[in-house]
Structure formats: C-alpha cells, structure tokens
Design a protein around this motif. Structure first.
Motif, PDB file in Angstrom:
ATOM      1  N   GLY A 281       0.821  -1.206   0.000  1.00 48.09           N
ATOM      2  CA  GLY A 281       0.000   0.000   0.000  1.00 48.09           C
ATOM      3  C   GLY A 281       0.855   1.257   0.000  1.00 48.09           C
ATOM      4  N   HIS A 282       0.235   2.381  -0.330  1.00 49.78           N
ATOM      5  CA  HIS A 282       0.955   3.661  -0.274  1.00 49.78           C
ATOM      6  C   HIS A 282       0.315   4.558   0.762  1.00 49.78           C
ATOM      7  N   MET A 283       1.137   5.373   1.410  1.00 46.73           N
ATOM      8  CA  MET A 283       0.658   6.282   2.446  1.00 46.73           C
ATOM      9  C   MET A 283       0.621   7.733   1.989  1.00 46.73           C
TER      10      MET A 283
ATOM     11  N   LYS B 141      -5.668   5.032   2.854  1.00 47.75           N
ATOM     12  CA  LYS B 141      -5.364   4.741   4.247  1.00 47.75           C
ATOM     13  C   LYS B 141      -6.385   3.804   4.873  1.00 47.75           C
ATOM     14  N   GLY B 142      -7.662   3.904   4.431  1.00 50.41           N
ATOM     15  CA  GLY B 142      -8.660   2.988   4.958  1.00 50.41           C
ATOM     16  C   GLY B 142      -8.318   1.545   4.654  1.00 50.41           C
ATOM     17  N   GLY B 143      -7.922   1.266   3.413  1.00 52.21           N
ATOM     18  CA  GLY B 143      -7.539  -0.086   3.035  1.00 52.21           C
ATOM     19  C   GLY B 143      -6.291  -0.559   3.750  1.00 52.21           C
ATOM     20  N   ASN B 144      -5.317   0.326   3.899  1.00 49.72           N
ATOM     21  CA  ASN B 144      -4.092  -0.033   4.616  1.00 49.72           C
ATOM     22  C   ASN B 144      -4.398  -0.415   6.060  1.00 49.72           C
ATOM     23  N   TYR B 145      -5.255   0.395   6.696  1.00 50.72           N
ATOM     24  CA  TYR B 145      -5.546   0.163   8.104  1.00 50.72           C
ATOM     25  C   TYR B 145      -6.295  -1.152   8.303  1.00 50.72           C
ATOM     26  N   LEU B 146      -7.243  -1.446   7.439  1.00 48.56           N
ATOM     27  CA  LEU B 146      -8.018  -2.682   7.630  1.00 48.56           C
ATOM     28  C   LEU B 146      -7.144  -3.913   7.432  1.00 48.56           C
ATOM     29  N   CYS B 147      -6.110  -3.800   6.602  1.00 48.73           N
ATOM     30  CA  CYS B 147      -5.182  -4.926   6.453  1.00 48.73           C
ATOM     31  C   CYS B 147      -4.392  -5.156   7.735  1.00 48.73           C
ATOM     32  N   LEU B 148      -3.931  -4.062   8.344  1.00 50.91           N
ATOM     33  CA  LEU B 148      -3.263  -4.204   9.633  1.00 50.91           C
ATOM     34  C   LEU B 148      -4.206  -4.823  10.656  1.00 50.91           C
ATOM     35  N   GLU B 149      -5.456  -4.386  10.669  1.00 46.79           N
ATOM     36  CA  GLU B 149      -6.427  -4.934  11.616  1.00 46.79           C
ATOM     37  C   GLU B 149      -6.651  -6.427  11.364  1.00 46.79           C
ATOM     38  N   ALA B 150      -6.649  -6.838  10.108  1.00 47.49           N
ATOM     39  CA  ALA B 150      -6.810  -8.261   9.795  1.00 47.49           C
ATOM     40  C   ALA B 150      -5.677  -9.077  10.405  1.00 47.49           C
ATOM     41  N   VAL B 151      -4.446  -8.599  10.233  1.00 46.46           N
ATOM     42  CA  VAL B 151      -3.302  -9.306  10.807  1.00 46.46           C
ATOM     43  C   VAL B 151      -3.370  -9.273  12.329  1.00 46.46           C
ATOM     44  N   ARG B 152      -3.714  -8.126  12.869  1.00 50.21           N
ATOM     45  CA  ARG B 152      -3.764  -7.956  14.319  1.00 50.21           C
ATOM     46  C   ARG B 152      -4.772  -8.927  14.959  1.00 50.21           C
ATOM     47  N   GLN B 153      -5.944  -9.047  14.356  1.00 46.99           N
ATOM     48  CA  GLN B 153      -6.958  -9.933  14.919  1.00 46.99           C
ATOM     49  C   GLN B 153      -6.542 -11.405  14.809  1.00 46.99           C
ATOM     50  N   ILE B 154      -5.869 -11.760  13.736  1.00 47.37           N
ATOM     51  CA  ILE B 154      -5.373 -13.139  13.585  1.00 47.37           C
ATOM     52  C   ILE B 154      -4.370 -13.451  14.697  1.00 47.37           C
ATOM     53  N   LEU B 155      -3.461 -12.525  14.944  1.00 41.06           N
ATOM     54  CA  LEU B 155      -2.447 -12.743  15.981  1.00 41.06           C
ATOM     55  C   LEU B 155      -3.081 -12.786  17.364  1.00 41.06           C
TER      56      LEU B 155
ATOM     57  N   ILE C   1      -3.339  -5.937  -2.634  1.00 44.11           N
ATOM     58  CA  ILE C   1      -3.246  -4.482  -2.683  1.00 44.11           C
ATOM     59  C   ILE C   1      -4.589  -3.883  -2.291  1.00 44.11           C
ATOM     60  N   PRO C   2      -4.670  -3.236  -1.121  1.00 36.14           N
ATOM     61  CA  PRO C   2      -5.954  -2.710  -0.641  1.00 36.14           C
ATOM     62  C   PRO C   2      -6.281  -1.317  -1.158  1.00 36.14           C
ATOM     63  N   GLU C   3      -6.040  -1.090  -2.450  1.00 43.72           N
ATOM     64  CA  GLU C   3      -6.569   0.123  -3.069  1.00 43.72           C
ATOM     65  C   GLU C   3      -8.095   0.084  -2.949  1.00 43.72           C
ATOM     66  N   PRO C   4      -8.770   1.230  -3.058  1.00 47.97           N
ATOM     67  CA  PRO C   4     -10.231   1.227  -2.919  1.00 47.97           C
ATOM     68  C   PRO C   4     -10.904   0.354  -3.963  1.00 47.97           C
TER      69      PRO C   4
ATOM     70  N   THR D  18      -1.647 -11.381  -8.209  1.00 51.60           N
ATOM     71  CA  THR D  18      -1.903 -10.081  -7.586  1.00 51.60           C
ATOM     72  C   THR D  18      -3.398  -9.818  -7.569  1.00 51.60           C
ATOM     73  N   LEU D  19      -3.919  -9.455  -6.405  1.00 50.92           N
ATOM     74  CA  LEU D  19      -5.322  -9.064  -6.284  1.00 50.92           C
ATOM     75  C   LEU D  19      -5.361  -7.644  -5.753  1.00 50.92           C
ATOM     76  N   ASP D  20      -5.909  -6.749  -6.566  1.00 48.77           N
ATOM     77  CA  ASP D  20      -5.891  -5.312  -6.288  1.00 48.77           C
ATOM     78  C   ASP D  20      -7.306  -4.839  -5.953  1.00 48.77           C
ATOM     79  N   SER D  21      -7.373  -3.678  -5.337  1.00 45.13           N
ATOM     80  CA  SER D  21      -8.645  -3.013  -5.031  1.00 45.13           C
ATOM     81  C   SER D  21      -9.559  -3.854  -4.149  1.00 45.13           C
ATOM     82  N   ILE D  22      -8.971  -4.423  -3.110  1.00 45.23           N
ATOM     83  CA  ILE D  22      -9.765  -5.169  -2.127  1.00 45.23           C
ATOM     84  C   ILE D  22      -9.941  -4.339  -0.860  1.00 45.23           C
ATOM     85  N   GLY D  23      -9.732  -3.021  -0.984  1.00 40.81           N
ATOM     86  CA  GLY D  23      -9.885  -2.133   0.157  1.00 40.81           C
ATOM     87  C   GLY D  23     -11.311  -1.634   0.310  1.00 40.81           C
ATOM     88  N   VAL D  24     -11.435  -0.485   0.934  1.00 41.10           N
ATOM     89  CA  VAL D  24     -12.741   0.049   1.325  1.00 41.10           C
ATOM     90  C   VAL D  24     -13.617   0.393   0.127  1.00 41.10           C
TER      91      VAL D  24
END
Length: 381
Positions: free
Chosen positions: A82-84, A114-128, A169-172, A339-345
């Motif tokens: 992702g890009h910030m 940023k919405g897509g980036n954050y939800l990916c972090l949350e996905a990893v966080r909840q798994i852990l 890639i969690p682009e919108p 590659t799977l793109d645009s799986i974000g918000v």
C-alpha cells in the motif's frame, strides 16, 4: 477459530483509523509522509511486527516494511502492498475534516488508500490476537510516492514482491465493490516551452509567449484522445509578472491505454510533438511509466477465485475486472505474480474534497483479507 468469525468492528476500526487520516501526508511533503510512516510503524510494531524503516530518495519520504511473527519468518509468503501518500496538501483537513455522517465517513486519503491499509493491519492484528497462524508469512510494505507514479520505490516494490508468492493491494474497491485483476498502461510526460520575453505593455509584439504556445499544445494533446489511448494535461506552471511575456511554461501530461501497443503509439505521438513553431521551442520528455498488467493471468485468477469464495461466505459477491487508474499492482502484475488489487474500502470521491468511505466496509474487507491470509496458498497455487 474461523478467520471470518474474528471480532472485527467497523466502529472500533474507524476510531483507530482517525489518527492516520488526521496525519496529513501529501506526496511532495517528505516530512509529512515520514510522520505518517512513523505512526503506521508504531501501530504495526505494537501488533508484533519486526519493523524496517527504509530511507527515501529523490526528495520523497521513506518506506516502512513490517514482517509479522511466523514459524517460516523470512520465507516467501504474502505481501500486502500500500501507499501512504495522498494528493491532498497539508491543510486540507480544514476543508475536509475527519467526520462521520451516518454510515459515511469523510477525510483526506481515507479512501485512497489509508482505509484499506488500516483494515489490512487490523486483519493481521486480529489473527495474531486469536492465536492463529497463517499458512504463509505476512509482510506489509507501505510506500511514499504512488500518487506520482512511484518513481522512487518501484525497484523496492519489485524486489520485495519477488521475495513473495502472493500480492494483496488494498486500493479502494471499484464502484460496484469489485476487485481489480489487471490494469491499463500509463505514461507520464513533462513538457516545456521556451519562448522570448518582452514587456507585455511596451513591446508585446517582440515577445513569443511560452504560455500561449503551451495552451495551443494542450488543446492539440487532449484532442488526441481516442477509444484506445487517452491524454490529459493535469499540471501547468508558468509566469511570474503579468506585465512580462512568459519565456517558459511547464506542463505534465498523463496517457493511459488498455494495451501496451496502444500506449507505445501514444508515446510516439507525444514525443513527435517536440520541435519549434513560431520561434517557440517545445521539449517533450517521457516520465515514469506503469506497464500493462494483463488480465486473466492464471495465478491472479486463482487468487481471485479464492477471494470470491471467501466473499460469498461473508455475504457479498466480489466481482473483478481490469481497470484504468494505475496502482503499484501494475508492477507486480506485470512481473507475473498472482496479484489481487482493489480489495480495500468501498467509497466515493477519491482525490476530491468529497472523499469518503462506507464505514461498514472496514469490517467487511478486513474479514476478506483475514480469510485470504488464513487460506493462501489453498486453492490459489
């Protein structure tokens, strides 16, 4: 525990995302982007990741790589990319503040991405937090320059991608909520006209206006747009005194095509514009290019097939298509990597003062990402 049953809560996620949105990070402000990277790095370190800060170059901010705990740490796995950086200058919050109105939330960069980036972090966080282990190790790479074509980090992205098996890639999401499985080619051009200065009131006829010459070229360039290749002029810079005929003018042009051969013809047409006319010289220089990411690649289609099955379990149909509008998926897709793109918000108004997301899509897409992380490479090898 099934990853789809993890306790994702869109309201909680939105509360965490707010700090990211209120940390403005326009591409051309390296210090601002670095502040955003610091914030993301801290959040990912708190989740348990090993953090690598990668210095920026070419005047851009740095990048952040986060590698999460795993028995096969360091082996090829899943790269979340992702890009910030955003297109919104510092101060946009005064016009587009973070605010929620019912099921919609507004803010600069909240949709892209940023919405897509954050939800990916949350996905990893909840798994852990649930004590689960993904079949493959997971890496997140956040970069600072996607909005200007990724001139400084393309090599970094390609090197990191080559060390992994799957790219998410969690682009919108597309307007219908779908994913992207291919992208059109994009080329950028930098133009400059050189005229002759004169006093605009006393000796107007002695000058040769670089602005006027560029204006004529803008009309010519945009008239070149056709069904196979488009041209748009998005930036013009010129002039300092209104009483002086401008001697120089700069412009930036974007060209997009569905096929590489169409883009190649467009590039040739742009470069052919260079020359001299009425004592004004036009220079045309090719800038950064995103290659065609051809759709229907077997690895990508298998990855999409798995994602669609997971989405169906969540309760929605995940469509897919090739798309315009470049992303760093152009690079990984062109490398032949699944590659799977645009799986974000889901949302609307990206790059505008109406940029917003559908709040419920945070949990929806976090479940999708968590499902992919827990099932890859099953069904996508």
């Amino acid at each position: 525990m099934n990853a789809l049953n993890l306790p994702f809560d869109s309201n909680d996620m939105l509360a965490g995302l707010r700090a990211w949105i209120e940390c403005e990070s326009p591409t051309f402000d390296a210090a601002a982007v670095d502040r955003m990277m610091d914030l993301a790095a801290r959040d990912m370190a708190e989740a348990g990741a090993v953090i690598d800060r990668i210095p920026g170059r070419m005047g851009f901010g740095g990048s952040v790589r986060a590698r999460f705990p795993h028995p096969d740490f360091g082996k090829p796995g899943i790269l979340i990319l992702g890009h910030m950086d955003t297109v919104h200058p510092v101060g946009t919050l005064a016009k587009l503040p973070f605010r929620r109105e019912g099921e919609i939330c507004y803010g600069p960069g909240i949709m892209d991405m940023k919405g897509g980036n954050y939800l990916c972090l949350e996905a990893v966080r909840q798994i852990l937090r649930a004590g689960l282990t993904t079949p493959l190790p997971v890496t997140i790479l956040f970069t600072p320059d996607e909005e200007v074509g990724t001139p400084a980090t393309r090599d970094l992205i390609e090197a990191e991608a080559a060390r992994n098996r799957f790219i998410l890639i969690p682009e919108p999401a597309r307007p219908d909520g779908g994913a992207v499985i291919g992208r059109y080619a994009i080329a950028r051009f930098n133009l400059r006209t050189h005229g002759r200065p004169s006093h605009a009131g006393w000796a107007l006829s002695e000058g040769r206006s670089a602005i006027a010459a560029m204006a004529r070229k803008v009309l010519q360039i945009e008239a070149m747009t056709g069904p196979d290749c488009t041209f748009s002029v998005g930036v013009i810079r010129a002039g300092q005194w209104v009483n002086c005929v401008a001697a120089e003018c700069e412009a930036e042009v974007l060209s997009m095509a569905k096929r590489q051969e169409d883009l190649d013809r467009g590039v040739a047409a742009m470069l052919a514009l260079a020359g001299e006319e009425d004592e004004v010289v036009l220079e045309v220089h090719r800038g950064v290019t995103r290659p065609v990411w051809a759709p229907d690649q077997p690895g990508t289609m298998a990855l999409y097939g798995l994602a669609r099955r997971i989405a169906a379990e969540i309760g929605f149909d995940l469509t897919a298509a090739s798309a315009g509008g470049g992303s760093d998926g152009n690079f990984t897709g062109a490398m032949g990597l699944p590659t799977l793109d645009s799986i974000g918000v889901r949302g609307k108004g990206l790059h505008t003062l109406n940029e917003h997301i559908v709040v419920e899509s945070l949990a929806e897409r976090a479940r999708l990402v968590a499902g992919l992380l827990m099932h890859l490479p099953e069904g996508a090898s």
